[in-house]
Design a protein around this motif. Structure first.
Motif, PDB file in Angstrom:
ATOM      1  N   GLY A 271     -99.193 -17.741 -45.451  1.00 36.73           N
ATOM      2  CA  GLY A 271     -97.893 -18.476 -45.763  1.00 36.73           C
ATOM      3  C   GLY A 271     -97.572 -19.557 -44.623  1.00 36.73           C
ATOM      4  O   GLY A 271     -98.484 -20.444 -43.634  1.00 36.73           O
ATOM      5  N   ARG A 272     -96.506 -20.633 -45.030  1.00 41.11           N
ATOM      6  CA  ARG A 272     -96.681 -21.337 -43.558  1.00 41.11           C
ATOM      7  C   ARG A 272     -95.865 -20.717 -42.243  1.00 41.11           C
ATOM      8  O   ARG A 272     -95.288 -19.918 -42.320  1.00 41.11           O
ATOM      9  CB  ARG A 272     -95.439 -22.608 -43.947  1.00 41.11           C
ATOM     10  N   GLY A 273     -96.324 -21.728 -41.207  1.00 34.57           N
ATOM     11  CA  GLY A 273     -95.914 -21.036 -39.922  1.00 34.57           C
ATOM     12  C   GLY A 273     -94.504 -20.827 -39.943  1.00 34.57           C
ATOM     13  O   GLY A 273     -93.322 -19.836 -39.219  1.00 34.57           O
ATOM     14  N   GLU A 274     -93.343 -22.163 -40.411  1.00 35.63           N
ATOM     15  CA  GLU A 274     -91.734 -22.213 -40.281  1.00 35.63           C
ATOM     16  C   GLU A 274     -91.725 -22.729 -42.111  1.00 35.63           C
ATOM     17  O   GLU A 274     -92.076 -23.368 -42.591  1.00 35.63           O
ATOM     18  CB  GLU A 274     -91.412 -22.762 -39.964  1.00 35.63           C
ATOM     19  N   ALA A 275     -90.522 -21.850 -42.326  1.00 36.06           N
ATOM     20  CA  ALA A 275     -89.889 -21.919 -43.757  1.00 36.06           C
ATOM     21  C   ALA A 275     -89.695 -23.175 -43.644  1.00 36.06           C
ATOM     22  O   ALA A 275     -89.054 -24.159 -42.973  1.00 36.06           O
ATOM     23  CB  ALA A 275     -88.931 -21.048 -43.817  1.00 36.06           C
ATOM     24  N   ALA A 276     -89.854 -24.041 -44.893  1.00 38.94           N
ATOM     25  CA  ALA A 276     -89.388 -25.760 -45.374  1.00 38.94           C
ATOM     26  C   ALA A 276     -87.479 -25.854 -45.407  1.00 38.94           C
ATOM     27  O   ALA A 276     -87.094 -24.241 -44.987  1.00 38.94           O
ATOM     28  CB  ALA A 276     -89.773 -25.993 -46.453  1.00 38.94           C
ATOM     29  N   ALA A 277     -86.857 -26.850 -45.084  1.00 42.32           N
ATOM     30  CA  ALA A 277     -85.510 -26.828 -44.958  1.00 42.32           C
ATOM     31  C   ALA A 277     -85.297 -26.369 -46.099  1.00 42.32           C
ATOM     32  O   ALA A 277     -83.723 -25.347 -46.175  1.00 42.32           O
ATOM     33  CB  ALA A 277     -85.243 -28.050 -44.131  1.00 42.32           C
ATOM     34  N   SER A 278     -85.184 -25.942 -46.919  1.00 41.93           N
ATOM     35  CA  SER A 278     -85.468 -26.690 -48.097  1.00 41.93           C
ATOM     36  C   SER A 278     -84.942 -24.331 -49.196  1.00 41.93           C
ATOM     37  O   SER A 278     -84.371 -24.257 -49.962  1.00 41.93           O
ATOM     38  CB  SER A 278     -85.923 -26.177 -49.351  1.00 41.93           C
ATOM     39  N   PHE A 279     -85.469 -23.678 -48.130  1.00 42.62           N
ATOM     40  CA  PHE A 279     -85.288 -22.250 -47.886  1.00 42.62           C
ATOM     41  C   PHE A 279     -84.166 -21.419 -47.437  1.00 42.62           C
ATOM     42  O   PHE A 279     -83.681 -20.327 -47.472  1.00 42.62           O
ATOM     43  CB  PHE A 279     -86.540 -21.714 -47.717  1.00 42.62           C
ATOM     44  N   ALA A 280     -83.147 -22.736 -46.586  1.00 45.34           N
ATOM     45  CA  ALA A 280     -82.014 -22.326 -45.630  1.00 45.34           C
ATOM     46  C   ALA A 280     -81.136 -21.848 -46.632  1.00 45.34           C
ATOM     47  O   ALA A 280     -79.657 -22.145 -45.990  1.00 45.34           O
ATOM     48  CB  ALA A 280     -82.059 -23.717 -45.155  1.00 45.34           C
ATOM     49  N   SER A 281     -81.204 -20.661 -47.718  1.00 45.46           N
ATOM     50  CA  SER A 281     -79.770 -20.899 -48.393  1.00 45.46           C
ATOM     51  C   SER A 281     -80.961 -18.757 -49.060  1.00 45.46           C
ATOM     52  O   SER A 281     -81.765 -19.919 -49.537  1.00 45.46           O
ATOM     53  CB  SER A 281     -79.480 -21.798 -49.154  1.00 45.46           C
TER      54      SER A 281
END
Length: 531
Positions: A271-281
């Motif tokens: 996966g990506r190193g950091e989660a996308a902002a759209s996953f912040a919920s």
């Protein structure tokens, strides 16, 4: 294989209700169909019926070629044999993954291996339990068919064929559990393999080319029928699923020896190193976790609708000489006088139940996240229980409703193209929407049980299984209306045959809302572990 006996007893203890429900439901369908033979088929016209069905690609694709309709046993194999074989395959796939990959994913297998347990014992125990369940199904079917007067030899071939088809897919599931690191992906891989086998059978049986028809030998779902129960049995055909099962289980054992515990041979994508902002919920996370199932079911059901819709213009000619089957389709279609309308109603009735399966599966992801401790982690952030429940509930309610409408539209495309009356697309799509509250009621039952009694969540599947059985064989058996009406869809209008009944639709929607609300209250009050 140290500890195999103990692990087998443990697997039986954990999976007994799962297998028992499947076995009893599938066994009941078979003798009921045989008992209703004389109400459906006139033996004096059986030769005409065989000729009509054999020469018609539509019915061959749906049910397979009829081998002998002059007996109750031969009719039962043709009418429900392939259906029960496919359901036995689903039982085996889900059961094996449940006893192997799911246990490993949840960490229980690691605890067992910390003791005196052989490396392959958990896998073999899970497979043996599935094989035992398939064998039990086969024995019960053989006994039930013999009890209603069918020849013993044909009954044994029928039961053995069903058991061995299920065993084959137990082997498929065992291999899938080694390839992937996720129980969900392993189940999907096994079920997609079964769906591909069923599609190959339908294409081969529905083809007018003899060479293409031979492809049916490559479909495990068809091997039971190719053994010709009640029609000069070909016992040697049963060696195909037996050998396939041994090879698949052996392959699974070999593959397990080559992978690490907790991993699959197919490496998980980084996966990506950091989660996308759209996953912040919590809602974004729920949608991401449910996305694969939504896509898979959407593709599968739309392809089913496209294939079945291509048959809609041939029903009148096909049933012109077979009044008994015409009556069955009219009953399945809500008493429609126009067979094409009866066809749409019958197909939508089946899809409506399948869509309810989608809804329950999507919502069940929340229970899986709780059991693995992931839900507790989400709740340790700013997410509330209400938001977490709502996140999974939104996808579980909205996606199946839209899917049912889309299936209705695709189902009618061929009819619209043939007649030039494109308004039928909107009518059949609307008919699908009118049936959606039934699925929402089933979802409401699932939420209610999850909120107040998580250990009884399996009761939802009894409702779904009963509804599917009534849709599949209720019309063929001409069962009493009060019995076939015991489903969440029975109060709803069957468009376009019946007129729109807003009180019934709104009433069922209201019932669904009440069930969902009560379930939400229980979820906010109980312990999050579900214990």
């Amino acid at each position: 294989m140290t500890g195999l006996g103990t692990l087998l007893r443990l697997a039986l203890r954990r999976g007994r209700w799962f297998y028992l429900a499947w076995i009893l439901a599938l066994t009941a369908v078979v003798p009921l169909t045989a008992a209703a033979y004389e109400q459906i088929i006139d033996p004096a016209n059986a030769d005409l019926l065989i000729a009509t069905m054999t020469n018609n690609p539509t019915m061959r694709a749906m049910l397979g070629p009829p081998l002998d309709l002059t007996t109750a046993g031969g009719f039962t194999v043709w009418r429900v044999g392939t259906f029960v074989a496919a359901m036995a395959g689903i039982m085996a796939v889900l059961g094996v993954v449940r006893s192997t990959r799911a246990e490993e994913e949840d960490g229980r297998t690691e605890l067992l291996r910390s003791g005196s347990t052989g490396r392959h014992a958990p896998l073999v125990a899970g497979v043996l339990l599935a094989l035992l369940a398939c064998a039990t199904l086969g024995v019960l079917v053989a006994v039930a068919m013999s009890a209603v007067g069918a020849p013993v030899a044909g009954s044994v071939a029928f039961g053995a064929g069903l058991a061995l088809v299920g065993a084959t897919f137990a082997g498929v599931a065992a291999v899938a559990a080694q390839l992937t690191a996720s129980a969900r992906t392993a189940s999907a891989l096994g079920l997609w393999t079964l769906a591909a086998a069923y599609t190959l059978r339908a294409v081969a049986d529905g083809s007018g080319d003899d060479a293409v028809r031979q492809l049916a030998w490559g479909s495990p779902v068809q091997w039971m029928a190719l053994a010709r129960p009640y029609a000069d049995e070909r016992w040697w055909v049963l060696a195909l699923p037996a050998v396939a099962t041994l090879l698949l289980v052996g392959l699974a054992v070999v593959l397990e020896a080559r992978r690490d515990h907790g991993a699959g041979l197919w490496a998980a994508r980084r996966g990506r190193g950091e989660a996308a902002a759209s996953f912040a919920s919590a809602g974004a996370l729920a949608r991401r976790l449910q996305r694969g199932q939504v896509i898979g079911w959407t593709i599968g059901l739309l392809l089913f609708a496209l294939a079945m819709g291509s048959l809609s213009t041939t029903f009148d000619d096909m049933l012109e000489q077979v009044p008994q089957l015409r009556a069955i389709f009219e009953r399945a279609g809500g008493g429609a006088e126009q067979l094409v309308e009866a066809f749409f109603v019958a197909m939508l009735s089946i899809v409506a139940v399948l869509v309810a399966v989608v809804a329950v599966q999507l919502f069940s992801r929340l229970a899986a996240e709780e059991q693995r401790g992931h839900a507790e982690l989400v709740l340790s952030t700013g997410a509330t229980r209400g938001r977490l429940l709502g996140a999974y509930l939104l996808v579980a309610a909205l996606a199946p409703v839209l899917l049912l409408v889309a299936v209705g539209a695709v189902l009618s495309l061929n009819q619209a193209r043939t007649t030039g009356e494109w308004g039928v697309v909107g009518e059949v799509a609307g008919a699908g929407a009118a049936l959606a509250p039934g699925g929402l009621v089933v979802l409401g039952i699932a939420v209610l049980l999850h909120g107040w009694a998580p250990r009884l969540a399996w009761l939802t599947w009894i409702v779904v299984g009963w509804s599917l059985a009534m849709v599949w064989v209720g019309a063929a058996l001409d069962l009493p209306e009060w019995l076939t009406g015991l489903t969440p869809w029975s109060p709803l209008p069957q468009l376009p045959v019946e007129k729109m009944d807003w009180p019934a639709v709104l009433g069922m929607l209201g019932l669904a809302v009440v069930l969902l609300g009560l379930g939400a209250v229980g979820y906010r009050r109980r312990d999050i572990s579900g214990a």
